[in-house]
Write a protein that holds these residues in place. Structure first.
Motif, PDB file in Angstrom:
ATOM      1  N   GLU A   1       0.844  -1.158  -0.153  1.00 22.61           N
ATOM      2  CA  GLU A   1      -0.120   0.043  -0.168  1.00 22.61           C
ATOM      3  C   GLU A   1       0.880   1.179  -0.016  1.00 22.61           C
ATOM      4  O   GLU A   1       0.513   2.206  -0.807  1.00 22.61           O
ATOM      5  CB  GLU A   1      -1.062  -0.123   1.276  1.00 22.61           C
ATOM      6  CG  GLU A   1      -1.806   1.305   1.232  1.00 22.61           C
ATOM      7  CD  GLU A   1      -2.808   1.234   2.399  1.00 22.61           C
ATOM      8  OE1 GLU A   1      -3.169   2.364   3.058  1.00 22.61           O
ATOM      9  OE2 GLU A   1      -2.759   0.024   3.028  1.00 22.61           O
ATOM     10  N   LEU A   2       1.918   1.266   0.780  1.00 21.54           N
ATOM     11  CA  LEU A   2       2.821   2.341   0.811  1.00 21.54           C
ATOM     12  C   LEU A   2       3.593   2.650  -0.482  1.00 21.54           C
ATOM     13  O   LEU A   2       3.810   3.656  -0.909  1.00 21.54           O
ATOM     14  CB  LEU A   2       3.848   2.152   2.056  1.00 21.54           C
ATOM     15  CG  LEU A   2       3.335   2.323   3.349  1.00 21.54           C
ATOM     16  CD1 LEU A   2       4.426   2.241   4.443  1.00 21.54           C
ATOM     17  CD2 LEU A   2       2.813   3.733   3.578  1.00 21.54           C
ATOM     18  N   LYS A   3       3.781   1.493  -1.409  1.00 20.31           N
ATOM     19  CA  LYS A   3       4.681   1.591  -2.504  1.00 20.31           C
ATOM     20  C   LYS A   3       3.709   2.079  -3.386  1.00 20.31           C
ATOM     21  O   LYS A   3       4.050   2.953  -4.332  1.00 20.31           O
ATOM     22  CB  LYS A   3       5.018   0.179  -2.757  1.00 20.31           C
ATOM     23  CG  LYS A   3       5.940   0.143  -3.853  1.00 20.31           C
ATOM     24  CD  LYS A   3       6.306  -1.385  -4.383  1.00 20.31           C
ATOM     25  CE  LYS A   3       6.793  -2.169  -3.677  1.00 20.31           C
ATOM     26  NZ  LYS A   3       7.102  -3.503  -3.855  1.00 20.31           N
ATOM     27  N   ARG A   4       2.345   1.773  -3.405  1.00 18.26           N
ATOM     28  CA  ARG A   4       1.271   2.238  -4.280  1.00 18.26           C
ATOM     29  C   ARG A   4       1.138   3.789  -4.218  1.00 18.26           C
ATOM     30  O   ARG A   4       0.900   4.478  -5.177  1.00 18.26           O
ATOM     31  CB  ARG A   4       0.062   1.453  -4.165  1.00 18.26           C
ATOM     32  CG  ARG A   4      -0.595   1.100  -5.201  1.00 18.26           C
ATOM     33  CD  ARG A   4      -1.790   0.414  -5.286  1.00 18.26           C
ATOM     34  NE  ARG A   4      -2.013  -0.760  -4.222  1.00 18.26           N
ATOM     35  CZ  ARG A   4      -2.622  -0.553  -3.086  1.00 18.26           C
ATOM     36  NH1 ARG A   4      -3.270   0.564  -2.810  1.00 18.26           N
ATOM     37  NH2 ARG A   4      -2.621  -1.561  -2.109  1.00 18.26           N
ATOM     38  N   LEU A   5       1.286   4.253  -2.692  1.00 17.69           N
ATOM     39  CA  LEU A   5       0.849   5.452  -2.446  1.00 17.69           C
ATOM     40  C   LEU A   5       1.864   6.379  -2.911  1.00 17.69           C
ATOM     41  O   LEU A   5       1.934   7.596  -3.460  1.00 17.69           O
ATOM     42  CB  LEU A   5       0.605   5.860  -1.041  1.00 17.69           C
ATOM     43  CG  LEU A   5      -0.533   5.444  -0.517  1.00 17.69           C
ATOM     44  CD1 LEU A   5      -0.788   5.555   1.084  1.00 17.69           C
ATOM     45  CD2 LEU A   5      -1.839   6.076  -1.196  1.00 17.69           C
ATOM     46  N   THR A   6       3.353   5.987  -2.907  1.00 17.17           N
ATOM     47  CA  THR A   6       4.551   6.633  -3.252  1.00 17.17           C
ATOM     48  C   THR A   6       4.704   6.836  -4.770  1.00 17.17           C
ATOM     49  O   THR A   6       5.008   7.635  -5.346  1.00 17.17           O
ATOM     50  CB  THR A   6       5.825   6.034  -2.802  1.00 17.17           C
ATOM     51  OG1 THR A   6       5.889   4.609  -3.168  1.00 17.17           O
ATOM     52  CG2 THR A   6       5.953   6.167  -1.366  1.00 17.17           C
TER      53      THR A   6
ATOM     54  N   TYR B   1      -5.708  10.147  -2.985  1.00 16.67           N
ATOM     55  CA  TYR B   1      -5.973   9.930  -1.526  1.00 16.67           C
ATOM     56  C   TYR B   1      -6.667  10.801  -0.640  1.00 16.67           C
ATOM     57  O   TYR B   1      -7.149  10.734   0.367  1.00 16.67           O
ATOM     58  CB  TYR B   1      -4.419   9.422  -0.960  1.00 16.67           C
ATOM     59  CG  TYR B   1      -3.501  10.824  -0.980  1.00 16.67           C
ATOM     60  CD1 TYR B   1      -3.480  11.568   0.132  1.00 16.67           C
ATOM     61  CD2 TYR B   1      -2.857  11.028  -1.981  1.00 16.67           C
ATOM     62  CE1 TYR B   1      -2.807  12.653   0.408  1.00 16.67           C
ATOM     63  CE2 TYR B   1      -1.988  12.195  -1.943  1.00 16.67           C
ATOM     64  CZ  TYR B   1      -1.978  13.081  -0.818  1.00 16.67           C
ATOM     65  OH  TYR B   1      -1.049  14.171  -0.849  1.00 16.67           O
ATOM     66  N   LEU B   2      -6.838  12.015  -1.325  1.00 16.03           N
ATOM     67  CA  LEU B   2      -7.388  12.967  -0.497  1.00 16.03           C
ATOM     68  C   LEU B   2      -9.052  12.894  -0.355  1.00 16.03           C
ATOM     69  O   LEU B   2      -9.544  13.426   0.441  1.00 16.03           O
ATOM     70  CB  LEU B   2      -7.255  14.525  -1.342  1.00 16.03           C
ATOM     71  CG  LEU B   2      -5.762  14.955  -0.948  1.00 16.03           C
ATOM     72  CD1 LEU B   2      -5.756  16.200  -1.871  1.00 16.03           C
ATOM     73  CD2 LEU B   2      -5.283  15.388   0.385  1.00 16.03           C
ATOM     74  N   ASN B   3      -9.648  11.917  -1.281  1.00 15.96           N
ATOM     75  CA  ASN B   3     -10.917  11.594  -1.265  1.00 15.96           C
ATOM     76  C   ASN B   3     -11.095  10.673  -0.231  1.00 15.96           C
ATOM     77  O   ASN B   3     -12.246  10.222   0.118  1.00 15.96           O
ATOM     78  CB  ASN B   3     -11.355  11.309  -2.469  1.00 15.96           C
ATOM     79  CG  ASN B   3     -11.250  12.337  -3.531  1.00 15.96           C
ATOM     80  OD1 ASN B   3     -11.598  13.598  -2.895  1.00 15.96           O
ATOM     81  ND2 ASN B   3     -11.168  12.191  -4.947  1.00 15.96           N
ATOM     82  N   SER B   4     -10.176   9.989   0.372  1.00 14.92           N
ATOM     83  CA  SER B   4     -10.263   8.979   1.223  1.00 14.92           C
ATOM     84  C   SER B   4     -10.856   9.298   2.807  1.00 14.92           C
ATOM     85  O   SER B   4     -10.633  10.735   2.927  1.00 14.92           O
ATOM     86  CB  SER B   4      -8.932   8.308   1.576  1.00 14.92           C
ATOM     87  OG  SER B   4      -8.159   7.688   0.606  1.00 14.92           O
ATOM     88  N   GLN B   5     -11.496   8.647   3.308  1.00 16.02           N
ATOM     89  CA  GLN B   5     -12.166   8.818   4.731  1.00 16.02           C
ATOM     90  C   GLN B   5     -11.062   9.348   5.912  1.00 16.02           C
ATOM     91  O   GLN B   5     -11.345  10.224   6.515  1.00 16.02           O
ATOM     92  CB  GLN B   5     -12.831   7.866   5.145  1.00 16.02           C
ATOM     93  CG  GLN B   5     -13.739   8.141   6.392  1.00 16.02           C
ATOM     94  CD  GLN B   5     -14.324   6.945   6.868  1.00 16.02           C
ATOM     95  OE1 GLN B   5     -14.394   5.783   6.573  1.00 16.02           O
ATOM     96  NE2 GLN B   5     -15.233   6.965   7.972  1.00 16.02           N
ATOM     97  N   TRP B   6      -9.990   8.680   5.804  1.00 12.83           N
ATOM     98  CA  TRP B   6      -8.833   9.237   6.752  1.00 12.83           C
ATOM     99  C   TRP B   6      -8.352  10.417   6.615  1.00 12.83           C
ATOM    100  O   TRP B   6      -7.805  11.263   7.174  1.00 12.83           O
ATOM    101  CB  TRP B   6      -7.972   8.194   6.852  1.00 12.83           C
ATOM    102  CG  TRP B   6      -7.026   7.696   5.452  1.00 12.83           C
ATOM    103  CD1 TRP B   6      -7.624   6.733   4.600  1.00 12.83           C
ATOM    104  CD2 TRP B   6      -6.056   8.401   4.997  1.00 12.83           C
ATOM    105  NE1 TRP B   6      -6.445   6.778   3.562  1.00 12.83           N
ATOM    106  CE2 TRP B   6      -5.751   7.823   3.702  1.00 12.83           C
ATOM    107  CE3 TRP B   6      -5.187   9.523   5.657  1.00 12.83           C
ATOM    108  CZ2 TRP B   6      -4.589   8.295   3.104  1.00 12.83           C
ATOM    109  CZ3 TRP B   6      -4.176  10.039   4.703  1.00 12.83           C
ATOM    110  CH2 TRP B   6      -4.047   9.292   3.285  1.00 12.83           C
TER     111      TRP B   6
END
Length: 141
Positions: free
Chosen positions: A102-107, A114-119
């Motif tokens: 997941e971190l690799k995908r985000l980088t 990711y700004l549309n995510s709930q967190w």
């Protein structure tokens, strides 16, 4: 396992086996029987001396859990048990692998999806504390 300071009850199968070791001959358990003069007791990586009380080494707290192991004399301390079981280790490795992916995908992602995510919602904590997190207007999905 339960310790009996007054000795084992007469009806206990362990006491029956200890009273007559001859009954164990021919069984696989007979290979695991250690003689009382050839055995040492190990607790917390230290060997107990003969005649030494457990309370001398560990105190008199009755709620203390003690794991003791018998080893042949001169055999050294017993092997340590793993801190986590094999299933727990596999679950942790799967979790860390998933997190790493997941971190690799985000980088790799350059966009702001990711700004549309709930967190990532800056008002999520406010809505959660006010109890408005799951309120929806009728007719909207």
């Amino acid at each position: 396992m339960m310790a009996y300071p007054m000795g084992l009850p007469e009806w206990d199968t362990v006491k029956l086996a200890l009273d007559s070791i001859d009954n164990l001959k021919g069984m696989t358990v007979a290979k695991q029987v250690l003689g009382c003069n050839d055995t040492s007791l190990w607790v917390a990586g230290k060997e107990f001396e003969r005649g030494q009380l457990v309370s001398d080494r560990l105190g008199k707290n009755e709620k203390t859990k003690v794991i003791a192991k018998l080893q042949p004399k001169g055999g050294g301390p017993p092997g340590r048990e793993p801190a986590v079981s094999e299933e727990e280790r596999k679950a942790m490795m799967a979790h860390y692998f998933k997190r790493q992916e997941e971190l690799k995908r985000l980088t790799e992602a350059e966009d702001d999806d990711y700004l549309n995510s709930q967190w990532a919602d800056p008002k999520e904590m406010k809505h959660g504390l006010q109890g408005l997190a799951s309120v929806q207007a009728p007719g909207f999905r």
